[in-house]
Design an enzyme around this catalytic site. Structure first.
Site, short mmCIF file in Angstrom:
data_model
loop_
_atom_site.label_atom_id
_atom_site.label_comp_id
_atom_site.label_asym_id
_atom_site.label_seq_id
_atom_site.Cartn_x
_atom_site.Cartn_y
_atom_site.Cartn_z
N TYR A 138 33.85 34.51 37.77
CA TYR A 138 34.94 35.21 37.10
C TYR A 138 35.41 34.33 35.95
O TYR A 138 36.04 33.30 36.17
CB TYR A 138 36.05 35.48 38.10
CG TYR A 138 37.22 36.30 37.60
CD1 TYR A 138 37.19 36.99 36.39
CD2 TYR A 138 38.38 36.43 38.38
CE1 TYR A 138 38.26 37.73 35.95
CE2 TYR A 138 39.45 37.18 37.96
CZ TYR A 138 39.40 37.82 36.75
OH TYR A 138 40.46 38.58 36.32
N LYS A 166 31.89 38.43 36.19
CA LYS A 166 32.99 39.31 35.79
C LYS A 166 33.56 38.72 34.51
O LYS A 166 34.14 37.64 34.52
CB LYS A 166 34.07 39.40 36.87
CG LYS A 166 35.26 40.26 36.45
CD LYS A 166 36.38 40.24 37.48
CE LYS A 166 37.59 41.03 36.98
NZ LYS A 166 38.74 40.95 37.92
#
Length: 297
Positions: A138, A166
């Site tokens: 992320y 992500k």
């Protein structure tokens, strides 16, 4: 194994429903998870930023994984956020999430301490080594204070279990470079860039707007894959007021009030986040109305 089989394509970064006393609402979490799957999500990310992971305990995180896994079964993947700024703690959370039944792990860049790129990479590898689960990194420098470089992501991609990113960095040039040189599965972590990232090769979304319009995200993704760019663009533009509205204030607070307005499980956020005030609620109603999203049970 395709990204859809492993992690899903349309994933909502699920809020953590709370009681009015700020305890975990397990029934609400199960109900909301089932509702999100019915709306079109084939994956759920729990214990992430929108899930208030910074204010839930380790035991609450594991309990939430078990609750959501039991609620959705095999109808959707369950990705558990395990990232912290302490590698040993993140490893412990990864093991606990695996034992609780998670299908994958979301690992945010270590925050606050601002490690070197080498330190961040070592952190990711340690967490990925802790279980057999696939790992989604992320990258969100606006929250962590550290942007992952292209080189770091290329090196991370060499690990057999680091399979996805992500992307909430807002750097399309960097995304292009990594996508060109790796097989990483790319997920938009910024609802305002969902369609642009699809055009670069993203496989799907980890979305906050998915609480409300996952069905439209599914349709937009299908339209894009079918080559109907006009429909995909129209759907993307039509969802823009939802993304705008949910991010006018902390997204946790706004997503929770949006769900509350629809009579769905939410509850208040834990401090230091505060519930949306009257002006924020009124503006959100206008934003959602502009997108044709209902704001009444």
């Amino acid at each position: 194994m395709t990204p859809t089989e492993a992690l899903g394509s349309v994933l909502t970064a699920m809020i953590t429903p709370m009681t009015q006393d700020f305890d975990l609402d397990h029934l609400g979490a199960a109900t909301l998870a089932e509702d999100l799957v019915a709306l079109g999500n084939d994956g759920l990310v729990i214990n992430g930023t929108t899930g208030e992971a910074s204010t839930t305990t380790d035991s609450e995180k594991a309990e939430l994984v078990r609750t959501v896994v039991a609620a959705v079964g095999r109808r959707a993947t369950v990705i558990a956020g395990v990232g912290t700024n302490d590698t040993r703690h993140s490893v412990e959370l990864a093991v606990a999430a695996s034992e609780a039944g998670a299908d994958g792990l979301l690992v945010v860049t270590p925050y606050y301490s601002k490690p070197s790129q080498e330190g961040a990479l070592a952190h990711f590898r340690a967490v990925a080594d802790a279980t057999e689960l696939p790992v989604m990194l992320y990258d969100i420098p606006g929250r962590t204070g550290l942007a992952l470089t292209v080189e770091t992501l290329l090196r991370a991609a060499e690990h057999p279990r680091i399979v996805a990113v992500k992307d909430a960095k807002g750097d399309l040039l960097a995304a292009t470079s990594v996508l060109r040189q790796t097989d990483l599965w790319w997920y938009s972590g910024d609802d305002g860039l969902n369609l642009p990232l699809l055009s670069l090769g993203a496989k799907g979304f980890v979305s906050v707007t998915g609480h409300l319009v996952a069905d439209r995200l599914v349709t937009m993704l299908a339209a894009f894959r079918a080559g109907d760019n006009d429909l995909a663009r129209d759907l993307f533009f039509g969802m823009d007021p939802v993304a705008t509205g949910l991010f006018r204030a902390p997204a946790v607070s706004m997503a929770k009030v949006a769900l509350e307005l629809q009579g769905r499980p939410a509850g208040p956020p834990r401090m230091p986040l505060l519930p949306a005030d009257d002006d924020q609620r009124a503006q959100l109603v206008l934003d959602l109305s502009a997108a044709g999203v209902r704001t009444a049970p």
